[in-house]
Design a protein around this motif. Structure first.
Motif, PDB file in Angstrom:
ATOM      1  N   ASP A  53       0.777  -0.858   0.492  1.00  0.00           N
ATOM      2  CA  ASP A  53       0.238  -0.015  -0.032  1.00  0.00           C
ATOM      3  C   ASP A  53       0.983   1.249  -0.229  1.00  0.00           C
ATOM      4  OD1 ASP A  53       0.365  -1.063   2.537  1.00  0.00           O
ATOM      5  OD2 ASP A  53      -0.025   0.279   3.443  1.00  0.00           O
ATOM      6  N   ASP A  54       1.948   1.311   0.514  1.00  0.00           N
ATOM      7  CA  ASP A  54       2.678   2.013   0.438  1.00  0.00           C
ATOM      8  C   ASP A  54       3.814   2.712  -0.847  1.00  0.00           C
ATOM      9  OD1 ASP A  54       3.710   3.072   3.852  1.00  0.00           O
ATOM     10  OD2 ASP A  54       3.348   0.937   3.652  1.00  0.00           O
ATOM     11  N   ASP A  55       3.614   1.381  -1.057  1.00  0.00           N
ATOM     12  CA  ASP A  55       4.145   1.391  -2.342  1.00  0.00           C
ATOM     13  C   ASP A  55       2.862   1.970  -3.641  1.00  0.00           C
ATOM     14  OD1 ASP A  55       7.334   0.485  -2.611  1.00  0.00           O
ATOM     15  OD2 ASP A  55       5.897  -1.607  -2.988  1.00  0.00           O
ATOM     16  N   GLY A  56       2.222   1.620  -3.762  1.00  0.00           N
ATOM     17  CA  GLY A  56       0.807   1.993  -4.200  1.00  0.00           C
ATOM     18  C   GLY A  56       1.119   3.866  -4.124  1.00  0.00           C
ATOM     19  N   ALA A  57       1.068   4.016  -2.603  1.00  0.00           N
ATOM     20  CA  ALA A  57       0.739   5.451  -2.886  1.00  0.00           C
ATOM     21  C   ALA A  57       1.680   6.313  -2.926  1.00  0.00           C
ATOM     22  CB  ALA A  57       1.192   5.325  -1.327  1.00  0.00           C
ATOM     23  N   ARG A  58       3.910   6.414  -3.491  1.00  0.00           N
ATOM     24  CA  ARG A  58       4.101   6.606  -3.683  1.00  0.00           C
ATOM     25  C   ARG A  58       4.037   6.686  -5.023  1.00  0.00           C
ATOM     26  NH1 ARG A  58       8.532   4.936   0.551  1.00  0.00           N
ATOM     27  NH2 ARG A  58       7.837   4.907   2.203  1.00  0.00           N
TER      28      ARG A  58
ATOM     29  N   ALA B  23       5.671  -8.214  -7.955  1.00  0.00           N
ATOM     30  CA  ALA B  23       4.758  -9.083  -7.273  1.00  0.00           C
ATOM     31  C   ALA B  23       5.752 -10.877  -7.939  1.00  0.00           C
ATOM     32  CB  ALA B  23       3.168  -9.840  -8.062  1.00  0.00           C
ATOM     33  N   CYS B  24       5.590 -11.770  -7.215  1.00  0.00           N
ATOM     34  CA  CYS B  24       5.640 -13.279  -6.930  1.00  0.00           C
ATOM     35  C   CYS B  24       5.900 -13.622  -8.054  1.00  0.00           C
ATOM     36  CB  CYS B  24       5.906 -13.956  -5.628  1.00  0.00           C
ATOM     37  SG  CYS B  24       6.137 -13.634  -3.976  1.00  0.00           S
ATOM     38  N   ASP B  25       6.606 -14.374  -8.969  1.00  0.00           N
ATOM     39  CA  ASP B  25       6.577 -14.905 -10.022  1.00  0.00           C
ATOM     40  C   ASP B  25       5.125 -13.951 -11.393  1.00  0.00           C
ATOM     41  OD1 ASP B  25       6.480 -17.798 -10.033  1.00  0.00           O
ATOM     42  OD2 ASP B  25       5.656 -18.156  -8.285  1.00  0.00           O
ATOM     43  N   SER B  26       6.454 -13.371 -11.271  1.00  0.00           N
ATOM     44  CA  SER B  26       4.543 -12.289 -12.192  1.00  0.00           C
ATOM     45  C   SER B  26       5.460 -12.826 -14.212  1.00  0.00           C
ATOM     46  CB  SER B  26       5.174 -10.242 -11.900  1.00  0.00           C
ATOM     47  OG  SER B  26       6.593 -10.296 -12.147  1.00  0.00           O
ATOM     48  N   TYR B  27       6.531 -13.264 -13.852  1.00  0.00           N
ATOM     49  CA  TYR B  27       6.534 -13.334 -15.119  1.00  0.00           C
ATOM     50  C   TYR B  27       5.419 -14.370 -16.101  1.00  0.00           C
ATOM     51  CZ  TYR B  27       8.693 -16.589 -18.499  1.00  0.00           C
ATOM     52  OH  TYR B  27       9.070 -17.475 -19.762  1.00  0.00           O
ATOM     53  N   PHE B  28       4.963 -15.194 -14.903  1.00  0.00           N
ATOM     54  CA  PHE B  28       3.549 -15.999 -15.244  1.00  0.00           C
ATOM     55  C   PHE B  28       2.118 -15.426 -15.858  1.00  0.00           C
ATOM     56  CE2 PHE B  28       7.004 -18.630 -13.527  1.00  0.00           C
ATOM     57  CZ  PHE B  28       7.367 -19.597 -14.478  1.00  0.00           C
ATOM     58  N   PHE B  29       2.806 -14.304 -14.626  1.00  0.00           N
ATOM     59  CA  PHE B  29       1.130 -13.151 -15.021  1.00  0.00           C
ATOM     60  C   PHE B  29       1.222 -12.684 -16.203  1.00  0.00           C
ATOM     61  CE2 PHE B  29      -0.873  -8.880 -14.327  1.00  0.00           C
ATOM     62  CZ  PHE B  29      -1.900  -9.644 -13.739  1.00  0.00           C
ATOM     63  N   VAL B  30       2.538 -12.286 -17.316  1.00  0.00           N
ATOM     64  CA  VAL B  30       2.549 -12.206 -18.446  1.00  0.00           C
ATOM     65  C   VAL B  30       2.862 -12.838 -19.584  1.00  0.00           C
ATOM     66  CG1 VAL B  30       3.700  -9.926 -19.838  1.00  0.00           C
ATOM     67  CG2 VAL B  30       3.122  -9.616 -17.381  1.00  0.00           C
ATOM     68  N   ASN B  31       3.663 -14.119 -19.114  1.00  0.00           N
ATOM     69  CA  ASN B  31       3.766 -15.193 -20.055  1.00  0.00           C
ATOM     70  C   ASN B  31       3.156 -16.024 -20.680  1.00  0.00           C
ATOM     71  OD1 ASN B  31       6.562 -13.453 -20.729  1.00  0.00           O
ATOM     72  ND2 ASN B  31       6.711 -13.350 -18.977  1.00  0.00           N
ATOM     73  N   SER B  32       3.251 -17.442 -21.483  1.00  0.00           N
ATOM     74  CA  SER B  32       3.113 -18.410 -22.030  1.00  0.00           C
ATOM     75  C   SER B  32       3.523 -19.201 -20.932  1.00  0.00           C
ATOM     76  CB  SER B  32       3.193 -19.089 -23.245  1.00  0.00           C
ATOM     77  OG  SER B  32       3.119 -18.247 -24.202  1.00  0.00           O
TER      78      SER B  32
ATOM     79  N   ALA C 250      13.612  -0.220   6.020  1.00  0.00           N
ATOM     80  CA  ALA C 250      13.638   1.017   6.592  1.00  0.00           C
ATOM     81  C   ALA C 250      12.989   2.090   6.056  1.00  0.00           C
ATOM     82  CB  ALA C 250      15.823   0.975   6.627  1.00  0.00           C
ATOM     83  N   ILE C 251      12.512   1.880   4.766  1.00  0.00           N
ATOM     84  CA  ILE C 251      12.025   2.382   3.436  1.00  0.00           C
ATOM     85  C   ILE C 251      11.017   2.287   3.592  1.00  0.00           C
ATOM     86  CG2 ILE C 251      14.398   3.575   2.744  1.00  0.00           C
ATOM     87  CD1 ILE C 251      12.710   1.321   0.433  1.00  0.00           C
ATOM     88  N   SER C 252       9.857   1.232   3.852  1.00  0.00           N
ATOM     89  CA  SER C 252       8.575   1.236   4.293  1.00  0.00           C
ATOM     90  C   SER C 252       8.140   0.789   2.860  1.00  0.00           C
ATOM     91  CB  SER C 252       7.804   2.234   4.613  1.00  0.00           C
ATOM     92  OG  SER C 252       8.439   2.394   6.444  1.00  0.00           O
ATOM     93  N   ALA C 253       8.905   0.276   1.814  1.00  0.00           N
ATOM     94  CA  ALA C 253       8.485   0.027   0.927  1.00  0.00           C
ATOM     95  C   ALA C 253       9.299  -1.451   0.176  1.00  0.00           C
ATOM     96  CB  ALA C 253       9.414   1.384   0.364  1.00  0.00           C
ATOM     97  N   GLY C 254       8.754  -1.825  -0.715  1.00  0.00           N
ATOM     98  CA  GLY C 254       9.645  -2.720  -1.374  1.00  0.00           C
ATOM     99  C   GLY C 254      10.717  -2.632  -2.930  1.00  0.00           C
ATOM    100  N   VAL C 255      11.983  -2.610  -2.360  1.00  0.00           N
ATOM    101  CA  VAL C 255      12.929  -2.670  -2.774  1.00  0.00           C
ATOM    102  C   VAL C 255      13.122  -2.596  -4.643  1.00  0.00           C
ATOM    103  CG1 VAL C 255      15.352  -3.713  -3.735  1.00  0.00           C
ATOM    104  CG2 VAL C 255      14.222  -3.887  -1.514  1.00  0.00           C
TER     105      VAL C 255
END
Length: 428
Positions: free
Chosen positions: A58-63, A178-187, A233-238
């Protein structure tokens, strides 16, 4: 750390002239008319009892929202912000909608109506579709991401997002953390490891679904881990932190005000190169739209409500920008030989920080340029927060990014580079 003001002013003017900030209005009117829209979905929640909720999606979304809102004609956020995020971003919760399937589809319909009207008027709409949250791969190999009320699959992505949107846009940029986002887009199929990853991802991305949509570019965090890389430390995904830093201008290696896919990929590679802790390593992939591989992910030269921080030639090393709420907006390792311009939301105070110093400044209005060479610096203390925190704090962004790293990266990756123009010789 300070340079003579007249020299700084000259460099500032030349740099900003190079990417249009100082163009007269008549010249700006001749540039291609691009309109930008952003749909940001950020969901902490997990539907899998074996998988913990995320803390900072949610922090990433806000930023992401605060980065795109000053630049876009319309920016929509689908997220349930927790109490801490609402405190850091006051008023944003009232503008957010829940990250459900119905809200996602309604938001797309709303944006597609506006983009279709823009296109009919001869403009070039660009849509950013951004997701940050949990992802997974099903038993049959199909990837999905997690919404508040269920999974949104790869089939849903193509049928309900890409297919109805592409007729209305010049370009569609998919950014998925997101984890495994490769398979969210690919065959479907096994995701390789090691040196074969890049070539195989490229092959699959050019396969039957995506090749039908040459207007689509993708930026993916392809990690197969069960937990996304989040940094307390930054309240965000790297990954999202690196992407936002790049889009804010830190990846603009040739100072033209645009961040292309090759620049973003090289920037993230340099930012992550020094991290030795395997828990902190990111697997990413980005592919530009085949229709125009030079299409920018970010174009700070476009008229927007952003202000600008100029960090001139001379200062170098690891730096980051935080606002007075404690939100870290951009981070980078600057080469001394190049100047850097960052786009920052107007109407707030900021700190430019290094591991040992900080300087406070304010961006009062859009298009304002703040010259970092004139700032006053004071001492800064940094606290350690544990082994992985140390790995990120000490080694993330430990490798300098600039023309030298970029040239080596694109050569090794076999990519077409952006033009690198030599800077003006302003020596006495």
């Amino acid at each position: 750390m300070h340079l003579p003001y007249r020299l700084l002013a000259s460099r500032c003017t030349l740099l900003l002239l190079g990417w249009g900030l100082a163009f007269p209005l008549s010249a700006q009117a001749e540039l291609p008319q691009r309109t930008a829209y952003a749909l940001i979905i950020a969901n902490n929640a997990s539907l899998d009892p074996k998988q913990a909720d995320l803390r900072y999606a949610d922090d990433d979304g806000a930023r992401y929202y605060e980065l795109f809102a000053p630049q876009a004609q319309e920016t929509l956020l689908l997220s349930v912000l927790d109490a801490e995020t609402q405190e850091r971003h006051p008023g944003l919760a009232a503008r957010a909608r829940p990250p459900t399937r119905a809200a996602l589809l309604e938001a797309l319909r709303q944006l597609n109506r506006r983009m279709a009207a823009d296109k009919a008027a001869g403009l070039t709409p660009v849509l950013y579709f951004i997701f940050t949250g949990h992802g997974q791969r099903g038993a049959a190999g199909e990837g999905s991401v997690t919404l508040l009320d269920g999974l949104f699959t790869r089939a849903d992505l193509y049928k309900q997002v890409i297919a109805p949107t592409v007729p209305n846009v010049g370009f569609l940029h998919l950014i998925v953390d997101a984890c495994d986002s490769y398979f969210f887009v690919n065959s479907r199929g096994a995701l390789p490891v090691g040196p074969a990853l890049g070539a195989t991802v490229t092959q699959h991305l050019a396969s039957r679904e995506l090749e039908r949509f040459p207007q689509v570019g993708v930026v993916l965090s392809t990690s197969k881990a069960q937990e996304s890389h989040e940094w307390s430390a930054i309240s965000a995904g790297v990954f999202s932190h690196q992407v936002r830093s790049a889009l804010a201008g830190a990846a603009d290696v040739n100072a033209d005000g645009r961040v292309e896919y090759s620049e973003l990929m090289a920037f993230i590679a340099s930012a992550s190169q020094g991290v030795e802790d395997v828990r902190g390593r990111l697997d990413i992939f980005a592919r530009p739209p085949p229709l125009d591989r030079s299409a920018p992910l970010s174009d700070l030269a476009q008229k927007s409500g952003l202000g600008y921080l100029l960090i001139p030639e001379g200062p170098g090393g690891r730096m980051w920008v935080e606002d007075t709420r404690g939100v870290r907006l951009a981070e980078f390792h600057k080469e001394r030989e190049r100047a850097l311009v960052l786009g920052l939301p107007a109407g707030r105070g900021y700190y430019l920080r290094t591991p040992g110093q900080e300087a406070r400044f304010t961006v009062q209005r859009g298009r304002q340029v703040v010259d970092a060479g004139t700032l006053s610096w004071t001492a800064l203390s940094v606290a350690s927060r544990g082994a992985l925190e140390d790995a990120f704090r000490d080694h993330l962004f430990s490798v300098a990014f600039g023309p030298r790293f970029y040239s080596g990266y694109v050569a090794s990756a076999g990519m077409a580079p952006v033009p690198l123009y030599p800077g003006p010789d302003l020596s006495p």
